[in-house]
Scaffold this active site. Structure first.
Site, mmCIF file in Angstrom:
data_model
loop_
_atom_site.group_PDB
_atom_site.id
_atom_site.type_symbol
_atom_site.label_atom_id
_atom_site.label_comp_id
_atom_site.label_asym_id
_atom_site.label_seq_id
_atom_site.Cartn_x
_atom_site.Cartn_y
_atom_site.Cartn_z
ATOM 1 N N ARG A 104 -59.421 61.055 -14.073
ATOM 2 C CA ARG A 104 -60.779 60.849 -14.959
ATOM 3 C C ARG A 104 -61.905 60.530 -14.084
ATOM 4 O O ARG A 104 -61.739 59.497 -13.349
ATOM 5 C CB ARG A 104 -60.250 59.602 -16.093
ATOM 6 C CG ARG A 104 -58.963 60.153 -16.926
ATOM 7 C CD ARG A 104 -59.210 59.247 -18.041
ATOM 8 N NE ARG A 104 -59.296 58.115 -18.044
ATOM 9 C CZ ARG A 104 -59.226 57.165 -18.901
ATOM 10 N NH1 ARG A 104 -59.357 57.183 -20.204
ATOM 11 N NH2 ARG A 104 -59.427 55.684 -18.622
ATOM 12 N N THR A 108 -67.557 58.958 -16.668
ATOM 13 C CA THR A 108 -67.634 60.038 -18.109
ATOM 14 C C THR A 108 -66.314 59.796 -18.608
ATOM 15 O O THR A 108 -66.111 60.090 -19.944
ATOM 16 C CB THR A 108 -68.059 61.414 -17.694
ATOM 17 O OG1 THR A 108 -67.102 62.004 -16.806
ATOM 18 C CG2 THR A 108 -69.309 61.252 -16.875
ATOM 19 N N ASP A 200 -53.389 50.575 -15.647
ATOM 20 C CA ASP A 200 -53.506 51.785 -15.116
ATOM 21 C C ASP A 200 -52.166 52.277 -14.609
ATOM 22 O O ASP A 200 -51.541 51.609 -13.535
ATOM 23 C CB ASP A 200 -54.440 51.782 -13.763
ATOM 24 C CG ASP A 200 -54.909 53.218 -13.183
ATOM 25 O OD1 ASP A 200 -53.945 53.679 -12.895
ATOM 26 O OD2 ASP A 200 -55.904 53.384 -13.258
ATOM 27 N N ASP A 203 -51.681 53.444 -10.807
ATOM 28 C CA ASP A 203 -51.839 52.287 -9.911
ATOM 29 C C ASP A 203 -50.555 51.599 -10.012
ATOM 30 O O ASP A 203 -49.989 51.388 -8.842
ATOM 31 C CB ASP A 203 -52.974 51.431 -10.166
ATOM 32 C CG ASP A 203 -54.279 52.062 -9.551
ATOM 33 O OD1 ASP A 203 -54.198 53.047 -8.517
ATOM 34 O OD2 ASP A 203 -55.333 51.829 -9.977
HETATM 35 C C1 PRP Z 1 -54.809 58.455 -16.404
HETATM 36 C C2 PRP Z 1 -53.398 58.847 -17.037
HETATM 37 C C3 PRP Z 1 -53.654 60.187 -17.801
HETATM 38 C C4 PRP Z 1 -55.148 59.895 -18.134
HETATM 39 C C5 PRP Z 1 -55.323 59.395 -19.279
HETATM 40 O O1 PRP Z 1 -54.815 59.197 -15.077
HETATM 41 O O2 PRP Z 1 -52.247 59.064 -16.211
HETATM 42 O O3 PRP Z 1 -53.614 61.086 -16.871
HETATM 43 O O4 PRP Z 1 -55.694 58.817 -17.172
HETATM 44 O O5 PRP Z 1 -56.402 59.376 -19.824
HETATM 45 P P1 PRP Z 1 -57.187 60.382 -21.077
HETATM 46 O O6 PRP Z 1 -56.458 60.619 -22.049
HETATM 47 O O7 PRP Z 1 -58.420 59.510 -21.406
HETATM 48 O O8 PRP Z 1 -57.658 61.561 -20.197
HETATM 49 P P2 PRP Z 1 -55.962 59.009 -14.097
HETATM 50 O O9 PRP Z 1 -57.349 59.806 -14.248
HETATM 51 O O10 PRP Z 1 -56.154 57.563 -13.767
HETATM 52 O O11 PRP Z 1 -55.414 59.479 -12.732
HETATM 53 P P3 PRP Z 1 -54.437 59.250 -11.747
HETATM 54 O O12 PRP Z 1 -52.985 59.254 -12.402
HETATM 55 O O13 PRP Z 1 -54.427 59.919 -10.646
HETATM 56 O O14 PRP Z 1 -54.429 57.548 -11.305
HETATM 57 N N1 URA Z 2 -55.059 55.757 -17.940
HETATM 58 C C1 URA Z 2 -54.367 54.588 -17.717
HETATM 59 O O1 URA Z 2 -53.705 54.746 -16.706
HETATM 60 N N2 URA Z 2 -54.298 53.591 -18.639
HETATM 61 C C2 URA Z 2 -55.041 53.665 -19.598
HETATM 62 O O2 URA Z 2 -54.953 52.567 -20.224
HETATM 63 C C3 URA Z 2 -55.769 54.712 -19.858
HETATM 64 C C4 URA Z 2 -55.962 55.831 -19.058
#
Ligand code: PRP
Ligand code: URA
Length: 209
Positions: A104, A108, A200, A203
């Site tokens: 994400r 945005t 997160d 993380d």
């Molecule tokens: C997080 C999570 C989803 C997304 C959800 O990933 O694992 O993929 O956000 O959010 P959304 O429903 O608003 O799209 P992130 O973008 O943090 O990436 P990562 O798993 O690489 O940390």
């Molecule tokens: N992605 C995450 O990892 N946690 C949230 O709460 C939303 C998006």
């Protein structure tokens, strides 16, 4: 319209509560996510068709059951979806695994695609798409679109925690995709994080913050 399955078995609720606690470290977080994924997988695969097969037990011949020819693929959305793969593979060891990379944009909150590698015969497989967090729903919707572009027409979305915003978006955009969650939380905050949520997920799984 697709169905939303809330898999709130007491064992899952208990394990999820520990995952939510801010003091829970990566090792336990990963282990609990694996355990919950196996338990959720049991429900996600509940309606798989069975064939009759003739076998012989040490006592006598009998007609027994086996899963019919339908093949499975597990497709995690990187990174956090990876944390749900091992539990599902314990349940379905012969499943193939594909990967979709999305992150994400921090401002945005729109998903950005960076990777896609799927089994060659993905269009013939029932796909379980995994991502612990269903927040705005943007990542899940884009991942489903990517799968459909490659011919998939049997997709189930398996998440740990969702919110109504994300669930509605997936249902509106992809009404043929059933959604499985362990909990539906309250709302998104100004950073599009799930409240109360668990923070997160990527993380916490990988210890990157
Ligand atoms: C997080 C999570 C989803 C997304 C959800 O990933 O694992 O993929 O956000 O959010 P959304 O429903 O608003 O799209 P992130 O973008 O943090 O990436 P990562 O798993 O690489 O940390
Ligand atoms: N992605 C995450 O990892 N946690 C949230 O709460 C939303 C998006």
């Amino acid at each position: 319209m697709s169905t939303v399955h809330v898999i709130d078995h007491p064992m899952i609720q208990h394990k999820l509560s520990i995952m939510r606690m801010k003091q829970t470290g990566s090792k336990d977080f990963r282990q609990l996510l694996t355990e919950i994924s196996l338990l959720m997988g049991y429900e996600v695969t509940r309606d798989l068709a069975l064939d009759d097969i003739k076998i012989e037990t040490p006592i006598c011949p009998m007609t027994a059951k086996q899963i019919s020819g339908r093949k499975l693929a597990i497709v995690p959305i990187l990174r956090a979806g990876l944390g749900m793969v091992d539990g599902l593979l314990t349940l379905v060891p012969v499943a193939k695994v594909g990967h979709i990379g999305l992150y994400r944009n921090e401002e945005t909150h729109e998903p950005v695609e960076y990777y896609c590698k799927l089994p060659e015969d993905i269009d013939n497989r029932l796909v379980i798409l995994t991502d612990p967090m269903l927040a705005t729903g943007g990542s899940a919707c884009d991942a489903i679109t990517m799968l459909k572009k490659r011919g998939c027409n049997q997709i189930r979305l398996m998440c740990l925690v969702g919110v109504p915003e994300g669930i509605n978006k997936v249902q509106q955009t992809h009404p043929d995709v059933d959604i499985y969650v362990a909990a539906v939380d309250d709302h998104l905050n100004e950073n599009a994080y799930i409240v109360p949520g668990l923070g997160d997920a990527g993380d916490r799984i990988f210890g990157t913050k």
